[in-house]
Write a protein that holds these residues in place. Sequence first.
Motif, PDB file in Angstrom:
ATOM      1  N   THR A  29       4.763  -3.679  -9.966  1.00 33.21           N
ATOM      2  CA  THR A  29       6.203  -3.558  -9.726  1.00 33.21           C
ATOM      3  C   THR A  29       6.555  -4.394  -8.512  1.00 33.21           C
ATOM      4  N   SER A  30       7.824  -4.653  -8.342  1.00 35.63           N
ATOM      5  CA  SER A  30       8.232  -5.515  -7.232  1.00 35.63           C
ATOM      6  C   SER A  30       8.259  -4.773  -5.900  1.00 35.63           C
ATOM      7  N   ASP A  31       8.161  -3.443  -5.923  1.00 30.86           N
ATOM      8  CA  ASP A  31       8.296  -2.712  -4.663  1.00 30.86           C
ATOM      9  C   ASP A  31       6.986  -2.114  -4.148  1.00 30.86           C
ATOM     10  N   ARG A  32       5.852  -2.498  -4.726  1.00 29.63           N
ATOM     11  CA  ARG A  32       4.574  -2.020  -4.210  1.00 29.63           C
ATOM     12  C   ARG A  32       3.468  -3.022  -4.513  1.00 29.63           C
ATOM     13  N   VAL A  33       2.350  -2.851  -3.814  1.00 29.67           N
ATOM     14  CA  VAL A  33       1.226  -3.767  -3.951  1.00 29.67           C
ATOM     15  C   VAL A  33       0.114  -3.045  -4.702  1.00 29.67           C
ATOM     16  N   LEU A  34      -0.328  -3.631  -5.819  1.00 28.65           N
ATOM     17  CA  LEU A  34      -1.382  -3.013  -6.622  1.00 28.65           C
ATOM     18  C   LEU A  34      -2.657  -2.842  -5.811  1.00 28.65           C
ATOM     19  N   GLY A  35      -3.278  -1.683  -5.963  1.00 25.41           N
ATOM     20  CA  GLY A  35      -4.547  -1.424  -5.320  1.00 25.41           C
ATOM     21  C   GLY A  35      -4.449  -0.995  -3.864  1.00 25.41           C
ATOM     22  N   MET A  36      -3.242  -0.884  -3.336  1.00 28.30           N
ATOM     23  CA  MET A  36      -3.077  -0.532  -1.924  1.00 28.30           C
ATOM     24  C   MET A  36      -2.607   0.914  -1.738  1.00 28.30           C
ATOM     25  N   GLY A  37      -2.348   1.620  -2.828  1.00 29.94           N
ATOM     26  CA  GLY A  37      -1.917   3.005  -2.703  1.00 29.94           C
ATOM     27  C   GLY A  37      -0.398   3.135  -2.685  1.00 29.94           C
ATOM     28  N   ALA A  38       0.042   4.384  -2.791  1.00 27.95           N
ATOM     29  CA  ALA A  38       1.485   4.650  -2.836  1.00 27.95           C
ATOM     30  C   ALA A  38       2.116   4.403  -1.477  1.00 27.95           C
ATOM     31  N   GLY A  39       3.317   3.906  -1.507  1.00 22.52           N
ATOM     32  CA  GLY A  39       4.073   3.728  -0.271  1.00 22.52           C
ATOM     33  C   GLY A  39       3.842   2.412   0.435  1.00 22.52           C
ATOM     34  N   ILE A  40       2.873   1.633   0.009  1.00 23.59           N
ATOM     35  CA  ILE A  40       2.622   0.341   0.641  1.00 23.59           C
ATOM     36  C   ILE A  40       3.528  -0.693  -0.012  1.00 23.59           C
ATOM     37  N   LYS A  41       4.327  -1.333   0.786  1.00 29.03           N
ATOM     38  CA  LYS A  41       5.283  -2.339   0.306  1.00 29.03           C
ATOM     39  C   LYS A  41       4.719  -3.740   0.570  1.00 29.03           C
ATOM     40  N   PRO A  42       5.180  -4.732  -0.197  1.00 28.09           N
ATOM     41  CA  PRO A  42       4.718  -6.099   0.034  1.00 28.09           C
ATOM     42  C   PRO A  42       4.918  -6.552   1.484  1.00 28.09           C
ATOM     43  N   ARG A  43       6.002  -6.154   2.109  1.00 27.03           N
ATOM     44  CA  ARG A  43       6.253  -6.581   3.496  1.00 27.03           C
ATOM     45  C   ARG A  43       5.205  -6.010   4.451  1.00 27.03           C
ATOM     46  N   ASP A  44       4.614  -4.840   4.091  1.00 28.04           N
ATOM     47  CA  ASP A  44       3.580  -4.246   4.931  1.00 28.04           C
ATOM     48  C   ASP A  44       2.290  -5.063   4.892  1.00 28.04           C
ATOM     49  N   VAL A  45       2.017  -5.684   3.750  1.00 28.14           N
ATOM     50  CA  VAL A  45       0.781  -6.434   3.571  1.00 28.14           C
ATOM     51  C   VAL A  45       0.977  -7.910   3.915  1.00 28.14           C
ATOM     52  N   TYR A  46       2.075  -8.481   3.445  1.00 26.26           N
ATOM     53  CA  TYR A  46       2.283  -9.920   3.567  1.00 26.26           C
ATOM     54  C   TYR A  46       3.256 -10.307   4.669  1.00 26.26           C
ATOM     55  N   ASP A  47       3.750  -9.349   5.436  1.00 26.52           N
ATOM     56  CA  ASP A  47       4.676  -9.612   6.536  1.00 26.52           C
ATOM     57  C   ASP A  47       5.919 -10.346   6.037  1.00 26.52           C
ATOM     58  N   ILE A  48       6.445  -9.910   4.901  1.00 26.41           N
ATOM     59  CA  ILE A  48       7.617 -10.555   4.319  1.00 26.41           C
ATOM     60  C   ILE A  48       8.884  -9.991   4.950  1.00 26.41           C
ATOM     61  N   THR A  49       9.726 -10.884   5.422  1.00 23.14           N
ATOM     62  CA  THR A  49      11.047 -10.495   5.916  1.00 23.14           C
ATOM     63  C   THR A  49      12.053 -11.439   5.301  1.00 23.14           C
ATOM     64  N   SER A  50      13.315 -11.133   5.458  1.00 21.44           N
ATOM     65  CA  SER A  50      14.341 -11.997   4.870  1.00 21.44           C
ATOM     66  C   SER A  50      14.370 -13.365   5.543  1.00 21.44           C
ATOM     67  N   SER A  51      13.891 -13.449   6.790  1.00 24.63           N
ATOM     68  CA  SER A  51      13.949 -14.727   7.499  1.00 24.63           C
ATOM     69  C   SER A  51      12.866 -15.696   7.046  1.00 24.63           C
ATOM     70  N   ASN A  52      11.696 -15.207   6.632  1.00 24.65           N
ATOM     71  CA  ASN A  52      10.633 -16.139   6.256  1.00 24.65           C
ATOM     72  C   ASN A  52      10.352 -16.174   4.759  1.00 24.65           C
ATOM     73  N   GLN A  53      10.988 -15.335   3.999  1.00 26.91           N
ATOM     74  CA  GLN A  53      10.890 -15.337   2.538  1.00 26.91           C
ATOM     75  C   GLN A  53       9.460 -15.414   2.029  1.00 26.91           C
ATOM     76  N   GLY A  54       8.573 -14.621   2.614  1.00 23.40           N
ATOM     77  CA  GLY A  54       7.223 -14.500   2.062  1.00 23.40           C
ATOM     78  C   GLY A  54       6.161 -15.343   2.727  1.00 23.40           C
ATOM     79  N   CYS A  55       6.535 -16.187   3.629  1.00 19.35           N
ATOM     80  CA  CYS A  55       5.516 -17.010   4.278  1.00 19.35           C
ATOM     81  C   CYS A  55       5.631 -16.823   5.784  1.00 19.35           C
ATOM     82  N   ARG A  56       4.749 -16.011   6.307  1.00 17.45           N
ATOM     83  CA  ARG A  56       4.790 -15.756   7.746  1.00 17.45           C
ATOM     84  C   ARG A  56       4.333 -16.992   8.506  1.00 17.45           C
ATOM     85  N   LYS A  57       4.424 -16.944   9.807  1.00 20.34           N
ATOM     86  CA  LYS A  57       4.123 -18.090  10.653  1.00 20.34           C
ATOM     87  C   LYS A  57       2.706 -18.615  10.409  1.00 20.34           C
TER      88      LYS A  57
END
Length: 108
Positions: A29-57
Amino acid sequence: METKKLKTESKGEVVNEKQIYFEVIGPPTSDRVLGMGAGIKPRDVYDITSSNQGCRKGCQEDRLKEKEEFVARLKEMEDRQLTEKKEMDDMRLAKKKEMEERIIQMEA
């Protein structure tokens, strides 16, 4: 997951590990990361914010470094190719001079 796999094999059915994984874990699903358990969001793993659109520094720095390395390798290859071409041209010129000298000697 292993239990589900064993049950499927014991029934004589073909084991599809991907299907079993999705039955146990759930589909992507778009709101969670497979294999990371419930409640883990992509931004928690990949540091995604609206300013960097998925690619952190760090990701951007990695890409820049890879690009610089690629450009350096390309330049190195071009330099080597030019050196080889010059060597070949020099060899041709030397061979041509040698042939001209032989012709002159034969005519004399």
